[in-house]
Motif scaffolding. Structure first.
Motif, PDB file in Angstrom:
ATOM      1  N   GLU A 158      41.444  39.782  38.209  1.00 32.96           N
ATOM      2  CA  GLU A 158      41.786  39.861  36.593  1.00 32.96           C
ATOM      3  C   GLU A 158      42.050  41.242  36.006  1.00 32.96           C
ATOM      4  O   GLU A 158      42.894  41.469  35.005  1.00 32.96           O
ATOM      5  CB  GLU A 158      40.489  39.360  35.731  1.00 32.96           C
ATOM      6  CG  GLU A 158      40.155  37.951  35.814  1.00 32.96           C
ATOM      7  CD  GLU A 158      41.519  37.057  35.682  1.00 32.96           C
ATOM      8  OE1 GLU A 158      42.160  37.109  34.874  1.00 32.96           O
ATOM      9  OE2 GLU A 158      41.803  36.086  36.524  1.00 32.96           O
ATOM     10  N   ALA A 159      41.602  42.335  36.648  1.00 37.19           N
ATOM     11  CA  ALA A 159      41.796  43.601  36.216  1.00 37.19           C
ATOM     12  C   ALA A 159      43.253  43.699  36.540  1.00 37.19           C
ATOM     13  O   ALA A 159      44.232  44.653  35.727  1.00 37.19           O
ATOM     14  CB  ALA A 159      40.913  44.601  37.018  1.00 37.19           C
ATOM     15  N   ILE A 160      43.703  43.587  37.831  1.00 36.37           N
ATOM     16  CA  ILE A 160      45.258  43.510  38.022  1.00 36.37           C
ATOM     17  C   ILE A 160      46.217  42.483  37.413  1.00 36.37           C
ATOM     18  O   ILE A 160      47.349  43.075  36.676  1.00 36.37           O
ATOM     19  CB  ILE A 160      45.609  43.010  39.533  1.00 36.37           C
ATOM     20  CG1 ILE A 160      44.684  44.271  40.390  1.00 36.37           C
ATOM     21  CG2 ILE A 160      46.905  43.102  39.809  1.00 36.37           C
ATOM     22  CD1 ILE A 160      44.698  43.875  41.936  1.00 36.37           C
TER      23      ILE A 160
ATOM     24  N   ALA B 282      45.930  41.713  34.250  1.00 41.25           N
ATOM     25  CA  ALA B 282      45.891  42.447  32.699  1.00 41.25           C
ATOM     26  C   ALA B 282      47.065  43.309  32.754  1.00 41.25           C
ATOM     27  O   ALA B 282      47.639  43.762  31.842  1.00 41.25           O
ATOM     28  CB  ALA B 282      44.562  42.920  32.458  1.00 41.25           C
TER      29      ALA B 282
ATOM     30  N   ASP C 292      39.543  42.637  42.597  1.00 36.97           N
ATOM     31  CA  ASP C 292      39.422  42.144  41.145  1.00 36.97           C
ATOM     32  C   ASP C 292      40.709  41.776  40.618  1.00 36.97           C
ATOM     33  O   ASP C 292      41.328  42.411  40.051  1.00 36.97           O
ATOM     34  CB  ASP C 292      38.910  43.527  40.419  1.00 36.97           C
ATOM     35  CG  ASP C 292      38.719  43.116  38.952  1.00 36.97           C
ATOM     36  OD1 ASP C 292      38.991  42.258  38.408  1.00 36.97           O
ATOM     37  OD2 ASP C 292      38.088  44.224  38.201  1.00 36.97           O
TER      38      ASP C 292
ATOM     39  N   ARG D   3      48.110  53.977  34.532  1.00 35.92           N
ATOM     40  CA  ARG D   3      47.210  52.783  34.392  1.00 35.92           C
ATOM     41  C   ARG D   3      47.516  52.163  35.404  1.00 35.92           C
ATOM     42  O   ARG D   3      46.804  51.341  36.158  1.00 35.92           O
ATOM     43  CB  ARG D   3      47.512  52.159  33.116  1.00 35.92           C
ATOM     44  CG  ARG D   3      46.609  51.191  32.728  1.00 35.92           C
ATOM     45  CD  ARG D   3      46.540  50.500  31.483  1.00 35.92           C
ATOM     46  NE  ARG D   3      47.665  49.805  31.501  1.00 35.92           N
ATOM     47  CZ  ARG D   3      48.828  50.001  30.533  1.00 35.92           C
ATOM     48  NH1 ARG D   3      48.695  51.198  29.563  1.00 35.92           N
ATOM     49  NH2 ARG D   3      50.002  49.383  30.593  1.00 35.92           N
TER      50      ARG D   3
ATOM     51  N   THR E 213      44.528  51.028  38.536  1.00 32.93           N
ATOM     52  CA  THR E 213      43.995  49.707  38.334  1.00 32.93           C
ATOM     53  C   THR E 213      44.228  49.209  39.679  1.00 32.93           C
ATOM     54  O   THR E 213      43.235  48.606  40.343  1.00 32.93           O
ATOM     55  CB  THR E 213      44.644  49.132  37.155  1.00 32.93           C
ATOM     56  OG1 THR E 213      44.649  49.565  36.012  1.00 32.93           O
ATOM     57  CG2 THR E 213      44.258  47.496  37.298  1.00 32.93           C
ATOM     58  N   TRP E 214      45.255  49.302  40.320  1.00 34.91           N
ATOM     59  CA  TRP E 214      45.479  48.767  41.841  1.00 34.91           C
ATOM     60  C   TRP E 214      44.730  49.264  42.630  1.00 34.91           C
ATOM     61  O   TRP E 214      44.096  48.900  43.463  1.00 34.91           O
ATOM     62  CB  TRP E 214      47.157  48.822  42.061  1.00 34.91           C
ATOM     63  CG  TRP E 214      47.821  47.653  41.873  1.00 34.91           C
ATOM     64  CD1 TRP E 214      48.646  47.297  40.584  1.00 34.91           C
ATOM     65  CD2 TRP E 214      47.766  46.353  42.713  1.00 34.91           C
ATOM     66  NE1 TRP E 214      49.088  46.011  40.733  1.00 34.91           N
ATOM     67  CE2 TRP E 214      48.599  45.311  42.047  1.00 34.91           C
ATOM     68  CE3 TRP E 214      47.443  46.027  43.975  1.00 34.91           C
ATOM     69  CZ2 TRP E 214      48.978  44.228  42.526  1.00 34.91           C
ATOM     70  CZ3 TRP E 214      47.652  44.778  44.355  1.00 34.91           C
ATOM     71  CH2 TRP E 214      48.497  43.900  43.749  1.00 34.91           C
TER      72      TRP E 214
ATOM     73  N   ARG F 189      41.815  50.844  42.627  1.00 32.25           N
ATOM     74  CA  ARG F 189      40.443  50.483  42.010  1.00 32.25           C
ATOM     75  C   ARG F 189      40.137  49.000  42.790  1.00 32.25           C
ATOM     76  O   ARG F 189      39.412  48.417  43.159  1.00 32.25           O
ATOM     77  CB  ARG F 189      40.087  50.935  40.822  1.00 32.25           C
ATOM     78  CG  ARG F 189      38.494  50.484  40.723  1.00 32.25           C
ATOM     79  CD  ARG F 189      38.254  50.463  39.183  1.00 32.25           C
ATOM     80  NE  ARG F 189      39.046  49.815  38.107  1.00 32.25           N
ATOM     81  CZ  ARG F 189      39.210  48.677  37.876  1.00 32.25           C
ATOM     82  NH1 ARG F 189      38.460  47.682  38.302  1.00 32.25           N
ATOM     83  NH2 ARG F 189      39.914  48.153  36.822  1.00 32.25           N
ATOM     84  N   ALA F 190      41.022  48.007  41.890  1.00 32.67           N
ATOM     85  CA  ALA F 190      40.907  46.891  42.036  1.00 32.67           C
ATOM     86  C   ALA F 190      41.261  45.875  43.146  1.00 32.67           C
ATOM     87  O   ALA F 190      40.733  44.795  43.405  1.00 32.67           O
ATOM     88  CB  ALA F 190      41.710  46.013  40.729  1.00 32.67           C
TER      89      ALA F 190
END
Length: 130
Positions: free
Chosen positions: A24-26, A28, A22, A9, A13-14, A16-17
């Motif tokens: 806030e995605a990171i 989280a 992004d 995950r 996430t990294w 993509r974000a």
């Protein structure tokens, strides 16, 4: 908590974000007690607020970001993830290749983040077999 799943995950996430900036995605991905060390000789950024502050500062400087992440290597509550990124900073090309060492808490969120990297002032693709 499944560390393999948490590490995958984090990687996804990294990957993509970061180019999308992004924050806030990171953020989280990090626990309230997280210590985030992008530079190991400096004091860590603390908790989600520290991670958010650091990322906002860095993302203001980074343009045209591309990044790739390797498969996490997992042992116990830890993971290591290799990465390769390029961007333009203040009009200058930059490539960083490095690895992040992570430790996950019982909730699957990162409690310890340490980056180790090398940098060159050109856009350099990964070497064959990376």
């Amino acid at each position: 908590m499944d560390v393999e799943q948490a590490a995958q995950r984090w990687r996804a996430t990294w990957e993509r974000a970061w180019p999308a900036k992004d924050v806030e995605a990171i953020v989280a991905l990090y626990a309230d007690e997280a210590e985030y060390r992008a530079l190991v000789h400096r004091q860590p950024e603390l908790g989600p607020a520290g991670v958010r502050s650091y990322l906002r500062r860095m993302f203001l400087e980074e343009d045209q970001i591309t990044c790739r992440f390797g498969e996490p290597i997992v042992a116990s509550d830890r993971a290591a993830v290799e990465w390769w990124a390029t961007w333009v900073e203040d009009g200058d090309d930059l490539t960083m290749a490095g690895a992040t060492l992570l430790r996950f808490g019982t909730t699957g969120l990162v409690v310890d983040h340490r980056d180790y990297w090398n940098q060159t002032d050109t856009i350099t693709p990964p070497f064959p077999g990376w």
